[in-house]
Design a protein around this motif. Structure first.
Motif, PDB file in Angstrom:
ATOM      1  N   MET A  92      46.277  48.553  43.031  1.00 50.89           N
ATOM      2  CA  MET A  92      47.510  48.455  42.226  1.00 50.89           C
ATOM      3  C   MET A  92      47.639  49.634  41.266  1.00 50.89           C
ATOM      4  O   MET A  92      48.740  50.142  41.024  1.00 50.89           O
ATOM      5  CB  MET A  92      47.538  47.146  41.451  1.00 50.89           C
ATOM      6  N   PRO A  99      54.270  33.295  42.335  1.00 49.01           N
ATOM      7  CA  PRO A  99      53.888  34.690  42.616  1.00 49.01           C
ATOM      8  C   PRO A  99      54.297  35.161  44.007  1.00 49.01           C
ATOM      9  O   PRO A  99      54.579  36.342  44.202  1.00 49.01           O
ATOM     10  CB  PRO A  99      52.360  34.664  42.482  1.00 49.01           C
ATOM     11  N   GLN A 144      47.640  43.651  49.587  1.00 45.88           N
ATOM     12  CA  GLN A 144      47.540  42.612  50.623  1.00 45.88           C
ATOM     13  C   GLN A 144      46.715  43.123  51.809  1.00 45.88           C
ATOM     14  O   GLN A 144      45.802  42.438  52.286  1.00 45.88           O
ATOM     15  CB  GLN A 144      48.960  42.257  51.088  1.00 45.88           C
ATOM     16  N   SER A 193      48.473  36.537  48.479  1.00 45.68           N
ATOM     17  CA  SER A 193      49.720  36.913  47.815  1.00 45.68           C
ATOM     18  C   SER A 193      49.796  36.301  46.425  1.00 45.68           C
ATOM     19  O   SER A 193      50.252  36.942  45.470  1.00 45.68           O
ATOM     20  CB  SER A 193      50.926  36.442  48.635  1.00 45.68           C
ATOM     21  N   THR A 194      49.338  35.051  46.313  1.00 45.82           N
ATOM     22  CA  THR A 194      49.342  34.378  45.014  1.00 45.82           C
ATOM     23  C   THR A 194      48.428  35.118  44.042  1.00 45.82           C
ATOM     24  O   THR A 194      48.800  35.377  42.886  1.00 45.82           O
ATOM     25  CB  THR A 194      48.885  32.910  45.170  1.00 45.82           C
ATOM     26  N   LEU A 195      47.244  35.479  44.535  1.00 40.30           N
ATOM     27  CA  LEU A 195      46.299  36.219  43.687  1.00 40.30           C
ATOM     28  C   LEU A 195      46.888  37.580  43.295  1.00 40.30           C
ATOM     29  O   LEU A 195      46.828  37.975  42.121  1.00 40.30           O
ATOM     30  CB  LEU A 195      44.970  36.410  44.436  1.00 40.30           C
ATOM     31  N   ILE A 196      47.461  38.260  44.273  1.00 37.92           N
ATOM     32  CA  ILE A 196      48.050  39.584  44.003  1.00 37.92           C
ATOM     33  C   ILE A 196      49.185  39.465  42.978  1.00 37.92           C
ATOM     34  O   ILE A 196      49.305  40.276  42.065  1.00 37.92           O
ATOM     35  CB  ILE A 196      48.548  40.233  45.317  1.00 37.92           C
ATOM     36  N   GLY A 197      49.978  38.406  43.115  1.00 40.40           N
ATOM     37  CA  GLY A 197      51.073  38.175  42.175  1.00 40.40           C
ATOM     38  C   GLY A 197      50.574  38.012  40.748  1.00 40.40           C
ATOM     39  O   GLY A 197      51.142  38.573  39.801  1.00 40.40           O
ATOM     40  N   ARG A 198      49.496  37.249  40.600  1.00 34.79           N
ATOM     41  CA  ARG A 198      48.943  37.045  39.256  1.00 34.79           C
ATOM     42  C   ARG A 198      48.265  38.310  38.737  1.00 34.79           C
ATOM     43  O   ARG A 198      48.322  38.627  37.558  1.00 34.79           O
ATOM     44  CB  ARG A 198      47.934  35.879  39.239  1.00 34.79           C
ATOM     45  N   MET A 199      47.606  39.028  39.660  1.00 29.77           N
ATOM     46  CA  MET A 199      46.962  40.287  39.267  1.00 29.77           C
ATOM     47  C   MET A 199      48.018  41.288  38.798  1.00 29.77           C
ATOM     48  O   MET A 199      47.819  42.015  37.830  1.00 29.77           O
ATOM     49  CB  MET A 199      46.181  40.882  40.447  1.00 29.77           C
TER      50      MET A 199
END
Lengths: 269, 204
Positions: free
Chosen positions: A22, A64, A242, B186-192
């Motif tokens: 990121m 998310p 991802q 995706s959930t983890l990435i969203g929170r990250m």
């Protein structure tokens, strides 16, 4: 102090990997799938000013993943000049749906009541879907903000699904199935969906049998949609993370199997 | 940074602390999540169901017909006493009866008839080329169905077909599992992303 176990190292590795990716800020070039392309084409080909219904049928925990999907679709629909009528058939999705619609509408300088409206939550989703097929006004006498539905200019002339271009269900579970079974089968309204990746295989048969017109699935679907609309968002930003996290999982599976085979051979010897 | 971002960031880290081990901070965040979810849902359901659909129409607008669903709803509470428990069968019967009446025709249409229709597609496209996807779907459906046919022993050609059907099942389970992993990531990435951008301002 508890000692760090092997699983902790796996988690630390995953966190560091996602954070590093990121921070790099690199975006992958994602080719849109046919399912996502169908959603784009559907919204793109509707006559400007068409009314779409968007139903937030999800819980807060899936935000998310759902958020990039919903934002990409909302931005496309609003940018094409379509009118949006929002609602929620899941209590937790109520305020999330309103905030997402309000945020995107503000980006485009759109006016509540004229360009979009939010009807709020209605319990008993099957009854709500069937009831809107008869009369949206009777199902939602007031909008989410407590205004009478008759006072909302956008809702003038919209009585049931006959005046709706299509229903987009933003879902993290099986609620979209009910839209197809009760909305599409009974009232012949087009159903499109933006769902979490975990639900894609559930809806594929409906897409293949033309009961669903389009499907945008998970973060990848959001990234594909953002590519089509040319507007970067959470989907595009998350796709490299991802992909690398999946490669990380694959590597761990491979290493785990090698270790297992080696230990079994040692045991046999 | 507004207060909601700070609270959300701290609670996200509190939940993620479970990955190290169970701890009081995680327990607090978990309890808060459950409490807020239930509280929020209760308020929404109370206002949109009890008040909007029952109290206001019945008492303010005088729609007396709503007394019947009100009585049926109240009868559901009779389950809590052994002597009156049998009364709850009446609203349950109404719910099951009406629910099945509404659901059976549409589910038969959407889940069975239209799926069968989509399975029996032309194996050759209009241009004369074979439609491989239609062929795979047809073979997959027939083989998978044969696996679930238990009135005949799975031996010989039938057994081979059933075994081939299990491969399609495994493919489906594998795909579904893969998508589920993708969803959780995706959930983890969203929170990250939230932690790194909104909370810590490390990325744009």
């Amino acid at each position: 102090m508890k000692r760090i176990e092997s699983r902790h190292w796996i988690f630390i590795g995953l966190f560091l990997l996602i954070a590093a990716v990121m921070l790099l800020g690199v975006e992958l070039n994602i080719n849109p799938s046919s399912e996502t392309q169908k959603m784009y084409d559907y919204i793109e080909n509707l006559p400007p000013g068409s009314t779409l219904m968007i139903s937030f049928d999800h819980e807060a925990s899936s935000l998310p993943e759902i958020r990039p999907v919903a934002l990409a679709i909302l931005r496309h629909a609003f940018s094409k000049g379509h009118k949006l009528v929002g609602l929620a058939l899941f209590a937790e999705g109520t305020v999330i749906g309103y905030r997402l619609m309000d945020r995107v509408a503000t980006e485009y300088g759109l006016e509540y009541g004229r360009d979009y409206a939010y009807l709020g939550f209605k319990p008993q989703y099957i009854a709500a879907i069937l009831s809107m097929g008869e009369s949206i006004q009777e199902t939602f006498p007031e909008d989410y903000l407590g205004r009478s539905i008759d006072e909302i200019p956008l809702m003038n002339g919209i009585y049931n699904y006959d005046q709706i271009g299509g229903v987009i269900s933003i879902a993290d579970g099986s609620l979209t199935t009910h839209w197809m079974e009760y909305g599409a089968a009974r009232y012949n309204v087009d159903i499109l969906a933006g769902v979490t990746a975990a639900m894609v295989t559930t809806y594929d048969p409906y897409l293949a049998s033309n009961q669903m017109q389009a499907l945008v699935g998970g973060l990848r679907g959001a990234a594909e949609y953002e590519r089509l609309t040319g507007r970067r968002g959470g989907g595009s930003r998350g796709m490299l993370a991802q992909t690398t996290s999946h490669l990380y999982v694959l590597l761990l599976i491979l290493l785990g199997n090698i270790a297992f085979i080696r230990s079994r051979r040692k045991g046999n010897n | 940074m507004d207060i909601s971002t700070i609270v959300a960031g701290l609670l996200t880290m509190a939940i993620l602390s479970f990955l190290y081990r169970d701890n009081p901070v995680y327990k607090m965040a978990e309890s808060l999540l459950i409490g807020v979810s239930i509280g929020y849902t209760l308020v929404i359901v109370w206002t949109t169901t009890i008040v909007d659909l029952m109290i206001l129409p019945l008492f303010a607008e005088g729609k007396l017909g709503l007394i019947i669903p009100l009585i049926l709803g109240l009868l559901m509470f009779s389950r809590f006493h052994p002597k009156t428990a049998s009364l709850s069968k009446l609203p349950i019967a109404v719910m099951i009866g009406s629910g099945a009446g509404v659901a059976i025709p549409v589910m038969l249409e959407a889940r069975t008839l239209k799926q069968i229709s989509a399975t029996v597609n032309p194996l050759v496209s209009a241009s004369g080329t074979p439609d491989i996807a239609a062929l795979v779907v047809l073979i997959g459906v027939l083989c998978t169905l044969s696996y679930f046919y238990f009135s005949r022993e799975h031996t010989g050609l039938f057994g081979q077909t059933a075994k081939f059907g299990t491969w399609f099942l495994m493919l489906f389970f594998g795909t579904t599992f893969g998508y589920t992993v993708m969803s959780r990531m995706s959930t983890l990435i969203g929170r990250m992303e939230f932690l790194l951008s909104d909370f810590l301002h490390l990325v744009d």
